[in-house]
Write a protein that holds these residues in place. Structure first.
Motif, PDB file in Angstrom:
ATOM      1  N   ALA A  28      48.347  85.622  73.983  1.00 22.64           N
ATOM      2  CA  ALA A  28      47.582  84.763  74.530  1.00 22.64           C
ATOM      3  C   ALA A  28      47.348  85.074  76.199  1.00 22.64           C
ATOM      4  CB  ALA A  28      48.311  83.384  74.327  1.00 22.64           C
ATOM      5  N   ASN A  29      46.457  84.632  76.593  1.00 22.66           N
ATOM      6  CA  ASN A  29      46.117  84.717  77.970  1.00 22.66           C
ATOM      7  C   ASN A  29      47.072  83.756  78.723  1.00 22.66           C
ATOM      8  OD1 ASN A  29      44.003  86.478  77.393  1.00 22.66           O
ATOM      9  ND2 ASN A  29      42.477  84.931  77.100  1.00 22.66           N
ATOM     10  N   VAL A  30      47.696  84.350  79.611  1.00 22.20           N
ATOM     11  CA  VAL A  30      48.629  83.415  80.273  1.00 22.20           C
ATOM     12  C   VAL A  30      48.230  83.234  81.796  1.00 22.20           C
ATOM     13  CG1 VAL A  30      51.010  83.166  80.960  1.00 22.20           C
ATOM     14  CG2 VAL A  30      50.726  83.856  78.752  1.00 22.20           C
ATOM     15  N   THR A  31      48.248  82.023  82.443  1.00 21.05           N
ATOM     16  CA  THR A  31      48.300  81.865  83.826  1.00 21.05           C
ATOM     17  C   THR A  31      49.758  81.589  84.612  1.00 21.05           C
ATOM     18  OG1 THR A  31      45.915  81.325  83.656  1.00 21.05           O
ATOM     19  CG2 THR A  31      46.880  80.745  85.789  1.00 21.05           C
ATOM     20  N   ASN A  32      50.069  82.181  85.191  1.00 23.94           N
ATOM     21  CA  ASN A  32      51.269  81.849  85.866  1.00 23.94           C
ATOM     22  C   ASN A  32      51.148  81.030  87.233  1.00 23.94           C
ATOM     23  OD1 ASN A  32      52.956  83.081  84.024  1.00 23.94           O
ATOM     24  ND2 ASN A  32      52.523  85.185  85.002  1.00 23.94           N
ATOM     25  N   PHE A  33      51.858  80.127  87.576  1.00 29.08           N
ATOM     26  CA  PHE A  33      51.752  79.227  88.656  1.00 29.08           C
ATOM     27  C   PHE A  33      53.109  79.531  89.369  1.00 29.08           C
ATOM     28  CE2 PHE A  33      48.445  77.086  86.225  1.00 29.08           C
ATOM     29  CZ  PHE A  33      47.412  77.047  87.190  1.00 29.08           C
ATOM     30  N   PRO A  34      52.892  78.978  90.645  1.00 29.70           N
ATOM     31  CA  PRO A  34      54.387  78.964  91.256  1.00 29.70           C
ATOM     32  C   PRO A  34      55.599  78.197  90.799  1.00 29.70           C
ATOM     33  CG  PRO A  34      52.483  78.637  92.709  1.00 29.70           C
ATOM     34  CD  PRO A  34      51.801  78.448  91.152  1.00 29.70           C
TER      35      PRO A  34
END
Length: 91
Positions: free
Chosen positions: A47-53
């Motif tokens: 999957a395309n993952v977007t990591n946030f703080p």
């Protein structure tokens, strides 16, 4: 005397049923395992993952297998996945 033993039996049976139901839901040590997949094979491309703080939910997204034109979004928080139309998803 008989009334007291019936009450204890009812309480014990209720606790046993509750414990069985709650422990039966977990499919791994954390209780967050995947649902079963037919023949143990699924579409498992990354999957395309977007990591946030830290403190904010990360987001993973990918096209829904077998449903052209739809994309699924999930987070690391306890929330239901969201499926939206996406013409870029070819299938």
């Amino acid at each position: 005397m008989k009334r007291r033993s019936t009450r204890y039996l009812t309480v014990f049976a209720s606790i046993a049923i509750a414990v069985s139901a709650l422990t039966g839901c977990a499919s791994d040590s954390r209780g967050t395992g995947d649902s079963p997949v037919a023949d143990h094979r699924g579409e498992d491309s990354p999957a395309n993952v977007t990591n946030f703080p830290d403190g904010f939910a990360n987001i993973a997204t990918k096209c829904v297998a077998g449903a052209p034109g739809f994309r699924a979004f999930v987070t690391t928080r306890e929330a239901a996945p969201i499926v939206l139309a996406d013409p870029a998803c070819k299938g």
